[in-house]
Design a protein around this motif. Structure first.
Motif, mmCIF file in Angstrom:
data_model
loop_
_atom_site.group_PDB
_atom_site.id
_atom_site.type_symbol
_atom_site.label_atom_id
_atom_site.label_comp_id
_atom_site.label_asym_id
_atom_site.label_seq_id
_atom_site.Cartn_x
_atom_site.Cartn_y
_atom_site.Cartn_z
ATOM 1 N N LEU A 169 0.827 -1.209 0.000
ATOM 2 C CA LEU A 169 0.000 0.000 0.000
ATOM 3 C C LEU A 169 0.860 1.257 0.000
ATOM 4 C CD1 LEU A 169 -2.841 -1.020 2.497
ATOM 5 C CD2 LEU A 169 -2.969 -0.844 0.002
ATOM 6 N N ALA A 170 1.938 1.249 0.781
ATOM 7 C CA ALA A 170 2.828 2.407 0.819
ATOM 8 C C ALA A 170 3.468 2.640 -0.548
ATOM 9 C CB ALA A 170 3.911 2.200 1.878
ATOM 10 N N GLY A 171 3.884 1.561 -1.210
ATOM 11 C CA GLY A 171 4.487 1.689 -2.532
ATOM 12 C C GLY A 171 3.508 2.195 -3.574
ATOM 13 N N ALA A 172 2.264 1.727 -3.525
ATOM 14 C CA ALA A 172 1.252 2.148 -4.497
ATOM 15 C C ALA A 172 0.943 3.634 -4.373
ATOM 16 C CB ALA A 172 -0.022 1.324 -4.312
ATOM 17 N N ILE A 173 0.756 4.102 -3.148
ATOM 18 C CA ILE A 173 0.431 5.512 -2.919
ATOM 19 C C ILE A 173 1.578 6.416 -3.368
ATOM 20 C CG2 ILE A 173 -0.009 7.233 -1.127
ATOM 21 C CD1 ILE A 173 -1.494 5.005 0.418
ATOM 22 N N ALA A 174 2.791 6.061 -2.970
ATOM 23 C CA ALA A 174 3.954 6.876 -3.334
ATOM 24 C C ALA A 174 4.203 6.850 -4.846
ATOM 25 C CB ALA A 174 5.189 6.378 -2.581
ATOM 26 N N ALA A 175 3.992 5.699 -5.478
ATOM 27 C CA ALA A 175 4.230 5.583 -6.919
ATOM 28 C C ALA A 175 3.258 6.435 -7.717
ATOM 29 C CB ALA A 175 4.115 4.116 -7.342
ATOM 30 N N ALA A 176 1.983 6.384 -7.356
ATOM 31 C CA ALA A 176 0.979 7.165 -8.083
ATOM 32 C C ALA A 176 1.250 8.661 -7.958
ATOM 33 C CB ALA A 176 -0.416 6.829 -7.568
ATOM 34 N N ALA A 177 1.640 9.099 -6.770
ATOM 35 C CA ALA A 177 1.834 10.531 -6.517
ATOM 36 C C ALA A 177 3.049 11.095 -7.252
ATOM 37 C CB ALA A 177 1.970 10.781 -5.018
ATOM 38 N N THR A 178 4.040 10.269 -7.537
ATOM 39 C CA THR A 178 5.293 10.768 -8.120
ATOM 40 C C THR A 178 5.492 10.343 -9.573
ATOM 41 O OG1 THR A 178 6.479 8.842 -7.213
ATOM 42 C CG2 THR A 178 6.461 10.852 -5.874
ATOM 43 N N THR A 179 4.450 9.827 -10.231
ATOM 44 C CA THR A 179 4.568 9.402 -11.621
ATOM 45 C C THR A 179 5.031 10.514 -12.567
ATOM 46 O OG1 THR A 179 2.971 7.599 -11.376
ATOM 47 C CG2 THR A 179 3.300 8.462 -13.600
ATOM 48 N N PRO A 180 4.514 11.762 -12.472
ATOM 49 C CA PRO A 180 4.994 12.815 -13.385
ATOM 50 C C PRO A 180 6.506 13.006 -13.341
ATOM 51 C CG PRO A 180 3.004 13.539 -12.274
ATOM 52 C CD PRO A 180 3.406 12.250 -11.622
ATOM 53 N N LEU A 181 7.089 12.932 -12.161
ATOM 54 C CA LEU A 181 8.534 13.076 -12.037
ATOM 55 C C LEU A 181 9.261 11.864 -12.613
ATOM 56 C CD1 LEU A 181 8.544 14.590 -8.460
ATOM 57 C CD2 LEU A 181 9.343 15.764 -10.516
ATOM 58 N N ASP A 182 8.656 10.692 -12.502
ATOM 59 C CA ASP A 182 9.272 9.490 -13.054
ATOM 60 C C ASP A 182 9.289 9.544 -14.579
ATOM 61 O OD1 ASP A 182 10.464 6.894 -12.570
ATOM 62 O OD2 ASP A 182 8.656 6.042 -13.455
ATOM 63 N N VAL A 183 8.243 10.110 -15.193
ATOM 64 C CA VAL A 183 8.216 10.274 -16.645
ATOM 65 C C VAL A 183 9.365 11.181 -17.088
ATOM 66 C CG1 VAL A 183 6.894 11.199 -18.592
ATOM 67 C CG2 VAL A 183 5.741 9.855 -16.831
ATOM 68 N N CYS A 184 9.578 12.270 -16.357
ATOM 69 C CA CYS A 184 10.682 13.183 -16.680
ATOM 70 C C CYS A 184 12.031 12.509 -16.495
ATOM 71 C CB CYS A 184 10.592 14.433 -15.798
ATOM 72 S SG CYS A 184 9.151 15.471 -16.127
ATOM 73 N N LYS A 185 12.156 11.706 -15.457
ATOM 74 C CA LYS A 185 13.418 10.991 -15.220
ATOM 75 C C LYS A 185 13.714 10.025 -16.351
ATOM 76 C CE LYS A 185 13.830 7.149 -13.450
ATOM 77 N NZ LYS A 185 13.743 5.889 -12.678
ATOM 78 N N THR A 186 12.693 9.296 -16.818
ATOM 79 C CA THR A 186 12.879 8.367 -17.922
ATOM 80 C C THR A 186 13.324 9.099 -19.187
ATOM 81 O OG1 THR A 186 11.245 6.817 -17.029
ATOM 82 C CG2 THR A 186 11.736 6.649 -19.381
ATOM 83 N N LEU A 187 12.740 10.259 -19.452
ATOM 84 C CA LEU A 187 13.129 11.052 -20.619
ATOM 85 C C LEU A 187 14.592 11.491 -20.516
ATOM 86 C CD1 LEU A 187 12.528 12.578 -23.232
ATOM 87 C CD2 LEU A 187 11.613 14.452 -21.840
ATOM 88 N N LEU A 188 15.011 11.929 -19.351
ATOM 89 C CA LEU A 188 16.402 12.358 -19.161
ATOM 90 C C LEU A 188 17.372 11.189 -19.292
ATOM 91 C CD1 LEU A 188 15.845 14.805 -16.181
ATOM 92 C CD2 LEU A 188 16.741 15.440 -18.423
ATOM 93 N N ASN A 189 16.974 10.016 -18.819
ATOM 94 C CA ASN A 189 17.849 8.846 -18.887
ATOM 95 C C ASN A 189 17.972 8.288 -20.298
ATOM 96 O OD1 ASN A 189 18.589 8.801 -16.215
ATOM 97 N ND2 ASN A 189 17.085 7.274 -15.595
ATOM 98 N N THR A 190 16.856 8.244 -21.023
ATOM 99 C CA THR A 190 16.856 7.586 -22.330
ATOM 100 C C THR A 190 17.201 8.521 -23.471
ATOM 101 O OG1 THR A 190 14.468 7.973 -22.595
ATOM 102 C CG2 THR A 190 15.157 5.905 -21.557
ATOM 103 N N GLN A 191 16.892 9.847 -23.314
ATOM 104 C CA GLN A 191 17.157 10.810 -24.390
ATOM 105 C C GLN A 191 16.586 10.290 -25.712
ATOM 106 O OE1 GLN A 191 18.975 13.924 -23.953
ATOM 107 N NE2 GLN A 191 18.483 13.410 -21.841
ATOM 108 N N GLU A 192 15.293 10.022 -25.736
ATOM 109 C CA GLU A 192 14.650 9.414 -26.897
ATOM 110 C C GLU A 192 15.002 10.141 -28.195
ATOM 111 O OE1 GLU A 192 10.408 8.375 -26.415
ATOM 112 O OE2 GLU A 192 10.641 9.229 -24.426
ATOM 113 N N SER A 193 15.540 9.417 -29.145
ATOM 114 C CA SER A 193 15.921 10.023 -30.432
ATOM 115 C C SER A 193 14.697 10.512 -31.188
ATOM 116 C CB SER A 193 16.693 9.006 -31.278
ATOM 117 O OG SER A 193 15.903 7.839 -31.501
ATOM 118 N N LEU A 194 13.573 9.767 -31.097
ATOM 119 C CA LEU A 194 12.362 10.175 -31.799
ATOM 120 C C LEU A 194 11.753 11.424 -31.167
ATOM 121 C CD1 LEU A 194 10.655 6.733 -32.496
ATOM 122 C CD2 LEU A 194 11.765 8.240 -34.139
#
Length: 395
Positions: free
Chosen positions: A288-313
């Protein structure tokens, strides 16, 4: 064991009741006897000594093993695994944390691969998935059964030391700050602060592994393996590329871990107020703690993935029509936020939220369950060792 021999010697000097019976324990090494109407258990291994529930509030009592049959009967109580012996607690927390971290990341790695792909802002048409199960099926069917596991080795190498520092620093700071803020009781503020500081150490170790892992997880990843990915990133983007998302990851993980630890400790107070070793409460609270924290911080995780992968497309349309001096990399949280909003709108910040929650719930449940299990097992081992040393000293 020596303690077992002492029990047999005492049985030679005292008359036992005729109806006493042995009861088989949870493992082959456990043997339970009734001695003078009292329950006495002897375990031959750490794991064999684990019981479904033990009290966390009892004090370690000294038992006189060489007293005569007329002496008052005494009881050997279980150790308090929430209060580890001084001098051994840090190593215990580090070992338990390392095992928990490796198991957490390895067991849920295929879902983590799906999450990374579903967070892509402009995915290839062949990598657009309806949901988590559709993604897993199509990845395995089109790219091979081992494709969702690419990058697992570098994750395991990073997760061990990262989680060792993470749990050890958390436990130490939690106790120290709780004694200052709310002596003799649990402090939610102390839990949150301890979680934030622990995250700084965890992410410093884990961030380079995250960069390599996510680049290998992307669709049509050009890297042959971990070393090839590290070498290519180092040569083309420099060493700074491995920490390009560090501040963003901290911005995400500090509130994530603060919310995660505070929720876990709060749920433990409700479900397990006496802080006993209770696997079901650890699993439920962690999930339950993981689910609540994950949902609340998803926007930041999307940004982190973009910075890590540097999508060419993603980078191609951003730089089209611009001169040679156009910025070639997404750099910084603000730049990532603008890019996500431009390409996906507000909905883009919640790409992969389903996969993130599905990943985090069992991950945190596994992490806490394994951590508490090993913490209790190692503490029980220390308890048995000290008991044996005391008996030898008395004799």
């Amino acid at each position: 064991m020596e303690a077992d021999g002492l029990v047999r010697r005492r049985r030679m000097t005292a008359e036992t009741t005729g109806n006493d019976s042995g009861v088989a324990g949870a493992s082959a090494g456990a043997e339970i006897r009734w001695l003078r109407g009292r329950f006495w258990g002897v375990s031959e291994s750490i794991v064999g000594s684990l019981t479904p529930r033990i009290g966390g509030e009892t004090e370690l009592q000294t038992v006189d093993f060489v007293s005569s049959a007329q002496d008052a009967e005494t009881e050997d109580t279980e150790p308090d695994y929430e209060g580890l012996p001084q001098g051994a607690s840090t190593s215990t927390h580090m070992l338990a944390g390392a095992v928990a971290g490796i198991m957490e990341h390895c067991l849920m790695f295929p879902i983590d691969c799906v999450k990374t792909r579903m967070q892509s802002l402009q995915p290839d048409p062949a990598a657009r998935y309806r949901n988590v199960m559709d993604a897993l099926y199509r990845i395995v069917a089109t790219e091979g059964v081992w494709r969702p596991m690419r990058g697992l080795n570098v994750t395991a190498v990073g997760a061990g030391p990262a989680h060792a520092l993470y749990f050890a620093s958390y436990e130490k700071l939690k106790k120290t700050l709780s004694d200052v803020i709310h002596p003799g009781a649990n402090s939610h503020l102390a839990n949150g602060v301890a979680g934030c500081v622990a995250t700084l150490l965890h992410d410093a170790v884990m961030n380079p592994a995250e960069v390599v892992k996510q680049r290998m997880q992307m669709y049509n990843s050009p890297y042959r393996g971990v070393l090839d990915c590290v070498r290519a990133v180092w040569q083309k983007e420099g060493s700074a590329a491995f920490y390009r998302s560090y501040t963003t990851q901290l911005t995400m993980n500090v509130p994530f871990q603060a919310l995660h630890f505070m929720t876990y400790e709060y749920l433990q107070e409700l479900l397990n107020p006496h802080r006993q070793y209770n696997p079901s409460s650890h699993m439920l609270s962690g999930a339950l703690a993981g689910a609540i924290a994950a949902a609340a911080t998803t926007p930041l995780d999307v940004c982190k993935t973009l910075l890590n992968t540097q999508e060419s497309l993603t980078l191609s349309p951003l730089s089209s029509g611009q001169g040679q001096g156009a910025r070639r990399h997404i750099s910084g949280l603000a730049h990532a936020f603008r890019t996500v909003y431009r390409l996906g709108g507000l909905q883009g910040f919640f790409k992969g939220v389903q996969a993130r929650i599905i990943y985090q719930m069992p991950s945190t449940a596994i992490s806490w369950s394994v951590y508490e299990f090993f913490k209790y097992g190692l503490t029980k081992h220390q308890h048995n060792k000290r008991k044996t040393q005391y008996v030898e000293a008395e004799i």
